[in-house]
Design a protein around this motif. Structure first.
Motif, PDB file in Angstrom:
ATOM      1  N   PRO A 136     -77.320  -2.665  28.343  1.00 49.11           N
ATOM      2  CA  PRO A 136     -76.816  -3.947  27.847  1.00 49.11           C
ATOM      3  C   PRO A 136     -77.974  -4.873  27.479  1.00 49.11           C
ATOM      4  CG  PRO A 136     -75.657  -3.308  29.854  1.00 49.11           C
ATOM      5  CD  PRO A 136     -76.807  -2.347  29.698  1.00 49.11           C
ATOM      6  N   LEU A 137     -77.815  -5.575  26.367  1.00 49.74           N
ATOM      7  CA  LEU A 137     -78.884  -6.404  25.827  1.00 49.74           C
ATOM      8  C   LEU A 137     -78.406  -7.835  25.608  1.00 49.74           C
ATOM      9  CD1 LEU A 137     -81.775  -6.560  24.582  1.00 49.74           C
ATOM     10  CD2 LEU A 137     -80.719  -5.962  22.377  1.00 49.74           C
ATOM     11  N   PHE A 138     -79.215  -8.787  26.056  1.00 46.85           N
ATOM     12  CA  PHE A 138     -79.056 -10.194  25.682  1.00 46.85           C
ATOM     13  C   PHE A 138     -80.178 -10.496  24.711  1.00 46.85           C
ATOM     14  CE2 PHE A 138     -80.068 -14.712  26.105  1.00 46.85           C
ATOM     15  CZ  PHE A 138     -78.810 -15.307  25.990  1.00 46.85           C
ATOM     16  N   LEU A 139     -79.829 -10.636  23.443  1.00 48.99           N
ATOM     17  CA  LEU A 139     -80.807 -10.849  22.374  1.00 48.99           C
ATOM     18  C   LEU A 139     -80.693 -12.296  21.904  1.00 48.99           C
ATOM     19  CD1 LEU A 139     -82.901  -9.790  20.313  1.00 48.99           C
ATOM     20  CD2 LEU A 139     -80.971  -8.993  18.916  1.00 48.99           C
ATOM     21  N   PHE A 140     -81.744 -13.059  22.114  1.00 44.06           N
ATOM     22  CA  PHE A 140     -81.766 -14.462  21.722  1.00 44.06           C
ATOM     23  C   PHE A 140     -82.715 -14.636  20.545  1.00 44.06           C
ATOM     24  CE2 PHE A 140     -84.078 -18.505  21.928  1.00 44.06           C
ATOM     25  CZ  PHE A 140     -83.023 -19.375  21.690  1.00 44.06           C
TER      26      PHE A 140
END
Length: 263
Positions: free
Chosen positions: A174-178
């Motif tokens: 899972p990725l949180f890409l900001f």
């Protein structure tokens, strides 16, 4: 209504884009004039929501966002928050809200096996100064280069290329890409051949960024599910009643565009 808790607890990837300094009236005008066709196609029905920012310049606004305080509707009744730090026991939190047991969202997502990645834009993400490291330090990894910053006319292309490469690199978890889009931050007068920044030049800057933000979302959602949040951190005054810039409590600064959806 978005059930952010379900999305995050099942490992849905998250894309959070801030269009730095973008005024609500600019975003709405660009949309109404057909200057942002890619965003018009991607945003939820009704397009941009009018919301009010918790911070009047980049640093406090993003600190609030990453602590659980996204822009609010200008009305007494609010929808459930997307995410929130666990509050005191006397407060009830709706089941749709992702509750994190950490001092900020990034650490909370780490507890659920998310990799948190930042593609910076303005200099608050550059590490060029002590303050420029505060926001990047919150992430597992951060990326910034001079060509990501607003004086570069093709900044959004460079940022999106970097963001897509990182999404490929971290496709196994899972990725949180900001991504902090800098094109809408001053200076942007050069998009209309002017040396002064204005509503007109910010519209042109958003029209430029539209193609690349559309490419980012289309590519990411081609074979993976994403929770997408897109908003401005604050706006800018361009001479209204004699006011210029940000860090002031004016509608031009506090009124920001907001959208969130699952794709």
């Amino acid at each position: 209504m978005i059930h952010a808790a379900d999305a995050i607890l099942t490992g849905t990837n998250i894309l959070f884009v801030t269009l730095d300094s973008l005024r609500y009236d600019v975003a709405r005008t660009a949309s109404d004039e057909g200057r942002t066709p890619h965003l018009a196609r991607l945003l939820p029905d009704g397009g941009w929501e009018l919301r009010q920012t918790p911070g009047t310049f980049t640093l406090p606004a993003h600190m609030a966002f990453f602590s659980g305080f996204l822009p609010k509707l200008p009305q007494p009744e609010q929808p459930p928050r997307l995410w929130e730090c666990r509050p005191p026991s006397f407060k009830t939190v709706p089941s749709q809200t992702f509750l994190f047991e950490a001092p900020n969202l990034l650490e909370g997502l780490n507890q659920h096996d998310y990799r948190t990645v930042c593609v910076g834009g303005v200099t608050y993400f550059s590490r060029e100064t002590p303050l420029g490291g505060v926001l990047p330090d919150m992430f597992d990894e951060d990326h910034w280069r001079p060509e990501f910053c607003s004086p570069e006319p093709d900044s959004t292309r460079h940022q999106v290329d970097q963001a897509l490469a990182l999404a490929d690199q971290h496709s196994g978890r899972p990725l949180f890409l900001f991504v902090n889009i800098s094109a809408t931050h001053v200076p942007h007068g050069f998009y209309i051949g002017d040396s002064t920044d204005s509503v007109r030049s910010q519209i042109a800057a958003l029209a430029y960024a539209d193609t690349h933000v559309g490419r980012l979302i289309d590519t990411l959602t081609r074979d993976r599910r994403w929770l997408i949040i897109m908003c401005a951190d604050h706006g800018d005054a361009f001479g209204e009643s004699g006011y210029w810039g940000r860090g002031i409590v004016r509608p031009e600064v506090t009124d920001v565009p907001f959208a969130a959806w699952l794709s």
